[in-house]
Design an enzyme around this catalytic site. Structure first.
Site, PDB file in Angstrom:
ATOM      1  N   ASP A   1     -17.979 -17.731   0.301  1.00 22.30           N
ATOM      2  CA  ASP A   1     -18.772 -17.561   1.519  1.00 22.30           C
ATOM      3  C   ASP A   1     -19.075 -18.932   2.128  1.00 22.30           C
ATOM      4  OD1 ASP A   1     -20.492 -17.864  -0.889  1.00 22.30           O
ATOM      5  OD2 ASP A   1     -22.099 -17.916   0.580  1.00 22.30           O
TER       6      ASP A   1
ATOM      7  N   ASP B   1      -5.631  -9.923  -8.648  1.00 20.46           N
ATOM      8  CA  ASP B   1      -5.372 -11.025  -7.711  1.00 20.46           C
ATOM      9  C   ASP B   1      -5.266 -10.459  -6.298  1.00 20.46           C
ATOM     10  OD1 ASP B   1      -4.751 -13.414  -6.516  1.00 20.46           O
ATOM     11  OD2 ASP B   1      -2.617 -13.345  -7.069  1.00 20.46           O
TER      12      ASP B   1
END
Length: 580
Positions: free
Chosen positions: A178, A551
């Site tokens: 983030d 992944d």
């Protein structure tokens, strides 16, 4: 055993590359040291009676069978341990087991590339400045998040800085996938990095990162850390010395580039853990940076700020971050990472430790004695006491301060009891290492906090005793991160033969480049699967603790990156490389 021809060897490598998930050979994909242990774990469908190491032109330099086998207590899968440590000649090789092949690299400074990439990743994580092509290549991007108009959130309001007050809080690193900045995690990150620097400063001094500050008279690692320290310093209220817990938007931004983010950013609530992590970090930094004329004035200011923050925490020891409580009283509501804690005593231990070692003041020594740990625990951002313990053990080794001996007498046995217990598990491990032998090893960020963290503990055992068993234990945890694990992934982006390609990171998702930003450690297998309800069409292929990894970009529980996780990575890889 017949030699592989060059053509056959190359075709097998290509075949293995086409189906990396099917390759049963799990090993360190970056490099082995010539004189160190070299092992691989082979899945049970491989023909382990035909193992051989070959040069790239097909010459057999070693052949042998598995030295032992181990059965996973969760999946029941059998793994065979191949040991080719007797091969010491540097070079590129092919390990052939049955019909499968993996490349093997033997070289001096085998882990230097990982340590450097992990540290360079912090430059790519900077906010408030352009990431330039000459330093970042194709990953260059426009400057964003200058943070010159940060607003005080109502939860952080004071008489001199009421709600809505605007101040500047530039620089710093984005925390994780983030775009926010958190004092708690920044403090832990810099603490872990500077501990490594203090232990191996000669090694780090020679590390070249190719960042804008390169070429001055300061080691690149310290210049990079200073970029985040300068942000941290802006997060202290100049009136009372308290420290804001985080700088954040109300909600996480979407998966867009930083330049496309437009939410207002806030400084949110002061807290005792934030003030203490701030105090510890700046006291430590003041000690390290005062040796460099370019930073001498900043170092003096860091120490002043550290002492004011500590004094605030002494007055407010029970002020803990309470996002839920804040949201019930204030607008805007905040939904970003909490980094909340239930106590501040471990932060008091670390902060008083660093302040004593920097200032020599008796009051800080008495505080450190009062909060001394009772047992060994791997340090994490929320359980930080053993950052202070490592500092005492290191300080006692490098100084003649008699006050340190009381700490050493109590802390050293805790550490070595833990290390010897973990080393005792290697002989039955599926991956020849003191990690991954208990389901609790696998958790959110386990690659960093438990795996690299255990390796760092092994490094301290080696630094204190010189016993090579502990250095081997540290190296074995590095092997796990670099490919000797149930998934077969090298968990550091940009490295290895089976690479992490889709981390939960906004820049890597939005920049239009196929490969993610390099040098970041993925969180790793997490059987908690906290994100499984939000994965959309993606599903975890396994619930086994050591295989519960995806992944894919949405998998924040197994595939996010974070600055604190990279600090573990850098400390471990650099520490091992410096020792060899």
């Amino acid at each position: 055993m017949k030699k592989l021809s060059v053509i056959l060897a190359c075709s097998l490598v290509m075949m293995a590359g086409c189906k990396p998930k099917d390759n049963p050979i799990k090993l360190n994909q970056v490099g082995f040291y010539p004189q160190a242990e070299k092992t691989a774990s082979i899945e049970d469908d491989a023909r382990t009676n035909e193992a051989a190491l070959l040069t790239m032109d097909g010459k057999v330099v070693w052949e042998g069978k598995a030295v032992r086998e181990a059965v996973s207590p969760w999946s029941g899968k059998t793994r065979h341990i191949i040991d080719f440590s007797e091969v010491t000649e540097p070079g590129e090789y092919l390990l052939r087991v049955g019909e499968s092949v993996r490349k093997v690299y033997i070289r001096n400074h085998a882990l230097a590339e990982v340590a450097q990439a992990g540290m360079k990743a912090y430059y790519l994580q900077r906010c408030g400045c352009p990431i330039e092509e000459q330093y970042a290549g194709e990953y260059a991007r426009e400057a964003a998040h200058f943070d010159t108009c940060v607003m005080v959130h109502p939860s952080a309001a004071s008489e001199s800085r009421p709600a809505g007050y605007v101040f500047a809080s530039p620089y710093g690193w984005y925390d994780a996938g983030d775009y926010n900045k958190y004092i708690i995690n920044s403090g832990f990150t810099i603490g872990m990095l500077l501990l490594g620097y203090e232990a191996d400063n000669v090694y780090y001094d020679a590390m070249s990162l190719n960042i804008p500050e390169s070429g001055n008279d300061v080691p690149d690692i310290l210049d990079e850390i200073a970029y985040n320290l300068r942000w941290m310093q802006t997060m202290q209220d100049p009136e009372d010395g308290g420290v804001y817990h985080k700088l954040t938007t109300p909600n996480f931004e979407g998966f867009v580039m930083p330049i496309d983010c437009h939410q207002q950013r806030y400084a949110v609530q002061k807290s005792a853990p934030a003030a203490l992590d701030f105090a510890a970090t700046l006291a430590m930094a003041a000690r390290v940076y005062k040796a460099y004329p370019e930073y001498a004035a900043e170092a003096e200011n860091m120490l002043r700020q550290a002492e004011r923050a500590y004094a605030w925490a002494v007055r407010n020891p029970n002020v803990l971050y309470d996002q839920e409580g804040n949201n019930s009283k204030y607008e805007p509501q905040i939904s970003t990472g909490m980094y909340n804690d239930s106590t501040s005593w471990d932060e008091f231990f670390w902060a008083s430790t660093e302040l004593y070692i920097t200032t020599g003041q008796q009051s800080y020594l008495e505080q450190a004695k009062a909060f001394m740990p009772k047992r060994f625990r791997l340090p994490t951002w929320g359980d930080i006491e053993w950052l202070g313990a490592y500092e005492w053990l290191q300080y006692a080794r490098l100084s003649d301060d008699v006050n340190a001996q009381e700490f050493v007498e109590k802390l050293r046995p805790m550490l070595f009891t833990y290390l010897d217990d973990q080393l005792g598990k290697v002989s039955t491990s599926c991956y020849q290492m003191p990690y991954g032998n208990d389901p609790t090893d696998f958790c959110w960020g386990g690659n960093a906090e438990i795996c690299c963290g255990r390796g760092i503990a092994m490094l301290y055992g080696y630094r204190l005793s010189g016993d090579p068993r502990y250095l081997t234990g540290a190296l074995q945890t590095a092997n796990y991160i670099l490919g000797q694990n149930a998934t077969g992934y090298c968990f550091v982006t940009g490295l290895g033969q089976k690479q992490v390609m889709h981390p939960h990171q906004r820049i890597s998702s939005a920049d239009g480049i196929d490969a993610p930003l390099p040098g970041f450690l993925a969180g790793g297998p997490n059987p908690g699967q906290h994100d499984k309800e939000s994965l959309g069409t993606y599903k975890y292929e396994s619930d086994f603790p050591d295989e519960s990894y995806l992944d894919v970009e949405p998998s924040y529980a197994s595939n996010e990156i974070a600055i604190n996780w990279n600090a573990y990575l850098v400390h471990l890889m650099a520490g091992v490389d410096a020792a060899f």
